[in-house]
Design an enzyme around this catalytic site. Structure first.
Site, PDB file in Angstrom:
ATOM      1  N   ARG A   1       0.835  -1.207   0.000  1.00  0.00           N
ATOM      2  CA  ARG A   1       0.000   0.000   0.000  1.00  0.00           C
ATOM      3  C   ARG A   1       0.866   1.252   0.000  1.00  0.00           C
ATOM      4  O   ARG A   1       1.036   1.905  -1.012  1.00  0.00           O
ATOM      5  CB  ARG A   1      -0.942  -0.025   1.224  1.00  0.00           C
ATOM      6  N   ASP A   2       1.466   1.583   1.118  1.00  0.00           N
ATOM      7  CA  ASP A   2       2.252   2.815   1.196  1.00  0.00           C
ATOM      8  C   ASP A   2       3.482   2.745   0.303  1.00  0.00           C
ATOM      9  O   ASP A   2       3.956   3.767  -0.186  1.00  0.00           O
ATOM     10  CB  ASP A   2       2.657   3.071   2.650  1.00  0.00           C
TER      11      ASP A   2
ATOM     12  N   HIS B   1       5.316   4.430  12.484  1.00  0.00           N
ATOM     13  CA  HIS B   1       5.446   4.440  11.022  1.00  0.00           C
ATOM     14  C   HIS B   1       6.423   5.547  10.655  1.00  0.00           C
ATOM     15  O   HIS B   1       6.126   6.734  10.861  1.00  0.00           O
ATOM     16  CB  HIS B   1       4.066   4.696  10.405  1.00  0.00           C
TER      17      HIS B   1
ATOM     18  N   HIS C   1       9.305   7.336   7.846  1.00  0.00           N
ATOM     19  CA  HIS C   1       9.885   7.489   6.515  1.00  0.00           C
ATOM     20  C   HIS C   1      11.355   7.864   6.682  1.00  0.00           C
ATOM     21  O   HIS C   1      11.741   8.444   7.704  1.00  0.00           O
ATOM     22  CB  HIS C   1       9.124   8.540   5.715  1.00  0.00           C
TER      23      HIS C   1
ATOM     24  N   CYS D   1       4.325   9.805   0.182  1.00  0.00           N
ATOM     25  CA  CYS D   1       2.937  10.228   0.366  1.00  0.00           C
ATOM     26  C   CYS D   1       2.557  11.211  -0.727  1.00  0.00           C
ATOM     27  O   CYS D   1       3.219  12.240  -0.895  1.00  0.00           O
ATOM     28  CB  CYS D   1       2.757  10.872   1.739  1.00  0.00           C
TER      29      CYS D   1
ATOM     30  N   ASN E   1       9.438   4.708   2.783  1.00  0.00           N
ATOM     31  CA  ASN E   1       9.337   4.157   4.134  1.00  0.00           C
ATOM     32  C   ASN E   1      10.677   3.580   4.572  1.00  0.00           C
ATOM     33  O   ASN E   1      11.518   3.236   3.733  1.00  0.00           O
ATOM     34  CB  ASN E   1       8.309   3.024   4.155  1.00  0.00           C
TER      35      ASN E   1
END
Length: 292
Positions: free
Chosen positions: A12-13, A203, A205, A236, A245
Site C-alpha cells: 500500500r504505502d 510508522h 519514513h 505520500c 518508508n
C-alpha cells in the site's frame, strides 16, 4: 528485547506514490513473497478515490485475490465512504487515518485536524458496530510540511480520543521523515503510557536517514509494532518531499531476533520489486548483501 510485530506496508504505502502502477497480479505476488519472508500482518490496499491515488484503484481485486489464512490483511481508509468499500471485502482489519495538522488534513481528506479526528472516531465506532476490527494512525504526528512542528500535547490528546472511540491500536506516523530520535522516544513513551494497555505502532519514513534510529528508540519507549516497506519503497502523494518508508530489511537487521522474518528473502523481494517498478533505489542491507 521482546518480540516486535512487523506490519509490511509495501503493497500500500510502498506503491501509492510510485510513478509506475503495478498490475493486480504483481501486487498479489508481492504480498505472497512478503508472507513467505515471514510477514504475518500486511497493509495490502487503500480504499481511496482512484483519481487521487490511481495506484490503489484495484483495492477490491487485490483483496479478493489474497491467500486466506496466511496472514492478517489491513485496508487503509480516509473516511466512511472508504470504510464502507473496505467492509464489503474480506479485509481483516480497517486502518483509519487522521491528521495532526490542519493543512495536511485539508489536502489529504478535505478536513482540518479537528474534523479529521472527529471523522476517525466516527469510523472507529462504525466499524465496531459492524463487528470489524479497526485501528487508527495519526499522520504528520512529528511535523507537517505545511504547518511545521506539531505540539506533542496535541498528539497525546488525539490518542486519548481514538482509544476511547474503540481503536484496537494507535499509530504515530512520521509522514515526511522529519523526526529525530530524541523527540520520537519522548512522544512514543508519552503515547504508550496514555493508551496502555492498547498497543502503540510506529510508522517512519527515511527522508533524512533517521528511519531505523527512530524505530529503535520508539521500541525502547514502548512501541510493539513497526511499519516498514520492502526495499524502502513509498512516499505520500499529499506530502511534498516525503521519501520512502524505512526498509523492512533494514528494520529486520536492526531488531535482530526480536523480529521473525527472513532477511535474505526480504532482500530478494526488494530486488524483484525494483525490477517490476523499473527503479534502482536500494536499502542499506540490500546493498550489503550485494557486496558480500
Amino acid at each position: 528485547m521482546s518480540k516486535i510485530e512487523l506490519v509490511e506496508v509495501s503493497p500500500r504505502d510502498g506503491l501509492q506514490n510510485e510513478p509506475r502502477t503495478l498490475p493486480t497480479a504483481d501486487k498479489i505476488e508481492l504480498i505472497r513473497r512478503a508472507i513467505d519472508a515471514g510477514a504475518r500482518r500486511l497493509e495490502v490496499a487503500s480504499f481511496v478515490h482512484p483519481a487521487k491515488v490511481p495506484q490503489m484503484a484495484d483495492a477490491e481485486a487485490v483483496v479478493a485475490g489474497l491467500p486466506r489464512g496466511a496472514a492478517r490483511y489491513v485496508g487503509l481508509v480516509l473516511n466512511k465512504r472508504g470504510a464502507l468499500r473496505a467492509l464489503d471485502t474480506a479485509i481483516d482489519e480497517i486502518g483509519i487515518v487522521c491528521a495532526a495538522s490542519d493543512t495536511f488534513g485539508m489536502r489529504n481528506q478535505g478536513l482540518d485536524a479537528g474534523q479529521s479526528l472527529d471523522m476517525a472516531c466516527d469510523v472507529l465506532r462504525f466499524c465496531q458496530e459492524q463487528g470489524r476490527s479497526a485501528q487508527a494512525t495519526i499522520a504528520v504526528a512529528f511535523g507537517c510540511p505545511f504547518d511545521g512542528v506539531i505540539a506533542p500535547g496535541k498528539v497525546v490528546a488525539m490518542v486519548h480520543r481514538l482509544a476511547d472511540a474503540g481503536a484496537i491500536e494507535v499509530a504515530l506516523a512520521d509522514t515526511i521523515g522529519i523526526a529525530r530520535p530524541a523527540e520520537v522516544e519522548k512522544l512514543a513513551a508519552d503515547v504508550a503510557a496514555a493508551i496502555a494497555p492498547l498497543p502503540l505502532r510506529v510508522h517512519f519514513h527515511d527522508t533524512r536517514g533517521m528511519g531505523v534510529a527512530n524505530v529503535m528508540v520508539a521500541v525502547r519507549a514502548g512501541a510493539v509494532t513497526v511499519d516498514a516497506a520492502i526495499g524502502g519503497t513509498g512516499g505520500c502523494p499529499f506530502a511534498p518531499g516525503a521519501a520512502g518508508n524505512v526498509a523492512s530489511e533494514d528494520v529486520a537487521y536492526a531488531l535482530g531476533d526480536a523480529l521473525d522474518v527472513d532477511i535474505a528473502k526480504l532482500v530478494d523481494t526488494a530486488r524483484w520489486l525494483n525490477a517490476r517498478l523499473r527503479r534502482e533505489q536500494i536499502s542499506a542491507v540490500a546493498r550489503a548483501f550485494a557486496s558480500a
